[in-house]
Structure formats: structure tokens, C-alpha cells
Design a protein around this motif. Structure first.
Motif, PDB file in Angstrom:
ATOM      1  N   LEU A 217       2.362   4.299  -6.635  1.00 52.45           N
ATOM      2  CA  LEU A 217       3.997   3.201  -6.479  1.00 52.45           C
ATOM      3  C   LEU A 217       5.129   4.289  -6.935  1.00 52.45           C
ATOM      4  O   LEU A 217       4.979   4.267  -8.400  1.00 52.45           O
ATOM      5  N   ALA A 218       5.906   5.242  -6.369  1.00 52.79           N
ATOM      6  CA  ALA A 218       6.632   5.586  -7.262  1.00 52.79           C
ATOM      7  C   ALA A 218       8.152   6.274  -6.356  1.00 52.79           C
ATOM      8  O   ALA A 218       8.290   5.996  -4.978  1.00 52.79           O
ATOM      9  N   ASP A 219       9.568   6.729  -6.739  1.00 48.05           N
ATOM     10  CA  ASP A 219      10.307   6.487  -6.261  1.00 48.05           C
ATOM     11  C   ASP A 219      10.224   7.407  -4.534  1.00 48.05           C
ATOM     12  O   ASP A 219      10.221   8.681  -5.012  1.00 48.05           O
ATOM     13  N   GLY A 220      10.385   6.828  -4.023  1.00 46.08           N
ATOM     14  CA  GLY A 220      10.535   7.274  -2.727  1.00 46.08           C
ATOM     15  C   GLY A 220       9.431   7.107  -1.772  1.00 46.08           C
ATOM     16  O   GLY A 220       9.804   8.163  -0.578  1.00 46.08           O
TER      17      GLY A 220
ATOM     18  N   LEU B 136      11.611  -7.099  -4.415  1.00 50.41           N
ATOM     19  CA  LEU B 136      11.445  -6.343  -5.966  1.00 50.41           C
ATOM     20  C   LEU B 136      10.747  -6.593  -6.361  1.00 50.41           C
ATOM     21  O   LEU B 136       9.624  -7.802  -6.289  1.00 50.41           O
ATOM     22  N   VAL B 137       9.750  -5.380  -6.948  1.00 47.93           N
ATOM     23  CA  VAL B 137       8.281  -5.715  -7.909  1.00 47.93           C
ATOM     24  C   VAL B 137       8.802  -4.828  -9.152  1.00 47.93           C
ATOM     25  O   VAL B 137       8.895  -3.482  -9.477  1.00 47.93           O
TER      26      VAL B 137
ATOM     27  N   ALA C 264       0.373  -1.564   0.244  1.00 51.06           N
ATOM     28  CA  ALA C 264      -0.077  -0.003  -0.194  1.00 51.06           C
ATOM     29  C   ALA C 264       1.199   0.941  -0.639  1.00 51.06           C
ATOM     30  O   ALA C 264       1.410   1.463   0.883  1.00 51.06           O
ATOM     31  N   PRO C 265       0.798   1.746  -1.258  1.00 49.87           N
ATOM     32  CA  PRO C 265       1.201   2.952  -1.359  1.00 49.87           C
ATOM     33  C   PRO C 265       0.976   3.868  -0.364  1.00 49.87           C
ATOM     34  O   PRO C 265       0.035   3.766  -0.341  1.00 49.87           O
ATOM     35  N   ALA C 266       2.178   5.458  -0.128  1.00 52.76           N
ATOM     36  CA  ALA C 266       1.281   6.101   1.296  1.00 52.76           C
ATOM     37  C   ALA C 266       0.255   6.923   0.467  1.00 52.76           C
ATOM     38  O   ALA C 266      -0.160   7.355  -0.812  1.00 52.76           O
ATOM     39  N   GLY C 267      -0.722   6.564   0.941  1.00 45.64           N
ATOM     40  CA  GLY C 267      -2.249   6.823   0.800  1.00 45.64           C
ATOM     41  C   GLY C 267      -3.365   6.394  -0.395  1.00 45.64           C
ATOM     42  O   GLY C 267      -3.796   6.707  -0.841  1.00 45.64           O
TER      43      GLY C 267
ATOM     44  N   ARG D 217      12.351   2.570  -4.041  1.00 48.71           N
ATOM     45  CA  ARG D 217      12.994   3.330  -4.665  1.00 48.71           C
ATOM     46  C   ARG D 217      13.272   2.869  -6.577  1.00 48.71           C
ATOM     47  O   ARG D 217      13.216   1.453  -6.485  1.00 48.71           O
ATOM     48  N   LEU D 218      12.610   3.124  -6.946  1.00 47.47           N
ATOM     49  CA  LEU D 218      13.041   3.012  -8.842  1.00 47.47           C
ATOM     50  C   LEU D 218      14.505   2.096  -9.285  1.00 47.47           C
ATOM     51  O   LEU D 218      15.379   3.080  -8.950  1.00 47.47           O
TER      52      LEU D 218
END
Length: 106
Positions: free
Chosen positions: A47-50, A34-35, A15-18, A74-75
Motif C-alpha cells: 500500500l503506497a501513494d498512487g 480511510l485505512v 489488495a494493493p496491485a500485485g 492516496r497518502l
């Protein structure tokens, strides 16, 4: 316990933030998950870098809750060995992804 649970898990909830939790296939490698997303692979909105992510691991045999952890996405650009491991871990005949994220646990 985290290391052991993630080694055995073929899929985890992320679950990415939010964002809402998504069940995703994942590969434990070198102390991180790894995803692969996009292309013929799964989508994980947000889902994004950072981005900080909540990760839930369930037992592969009983599906009972094992643990919750927080990770940072992390991308990454996978090297040949890592890309081969990602391809071999999939059931897709020819998986193609747009991005690979390494979920690092603090």
C-alpha cells in the motif's frame, strides 16, 4: 450500492496491485475509505501513494460477498476531526499509526 456497503462495513479486504488481499479495518468518510497502517495498527504490504487496489466488501452480518471495486490509495495527513474519528472507530485504547491512506473509488 458502493456507498451504502462501505458505510456499514467496519472491515474490508484490500489488495494493493500485485499484493495479497488483507482484511483491514476501515472508516468510510467523505466518499472514500480511510485505512491507518503502521505503528500499533495493521500492515498492508504494497500500500503506497498512487497504488491501485482491489477492494472487496462482505456483509457485516452474514459475511457473504457484497461487491468488488477498484480504488486508488492516496497518502493523507488527517486533520484533527478525521484523526479523532479514526481513533474513536478503533477498539485499541490508544491507536497509533504511521500513515493514513484514503482509498478513492473511480
Amino acid at each position: 450500492m458502493l456507498d451504502n456497503a462501505l458505510r456499514k462495513a467496519a472491515a474490508i479486504w484490500v489488495a494493493p496491485a500485485g499484493g495479497a488481499p488483507r482484511l483491514v479495518w476501515a472508516l468510510w468518510r467523505d466518499g472514500a475509505v480511510l485505512v491507518a497502517v503502521g505503528g500499533t495498527e495493521q500492515e498492508v504490504p504494497g500500500l503506497a501513494d498512487g497504488v491501485r487496489c482491489a477492494v472487496t466488501v462482505r456483509s457485516p452480518s452474514t459475511h457473504s460477498h457484497l461487491l468488488d471495486a477498484t480504488a486508488t490509495a492516496r497518502l493523507v495527513e488527517p486533520d484533527e476531526v478525521t484523526a479523532a474519528a479514526l481513533r474513536s472507530a478503533r477498539l485499541n485504547a490508544a491507536p497509533r499509526w504511521e500513515s493514513v491512506y484514503r482509498l478513492e473509488f473511480a
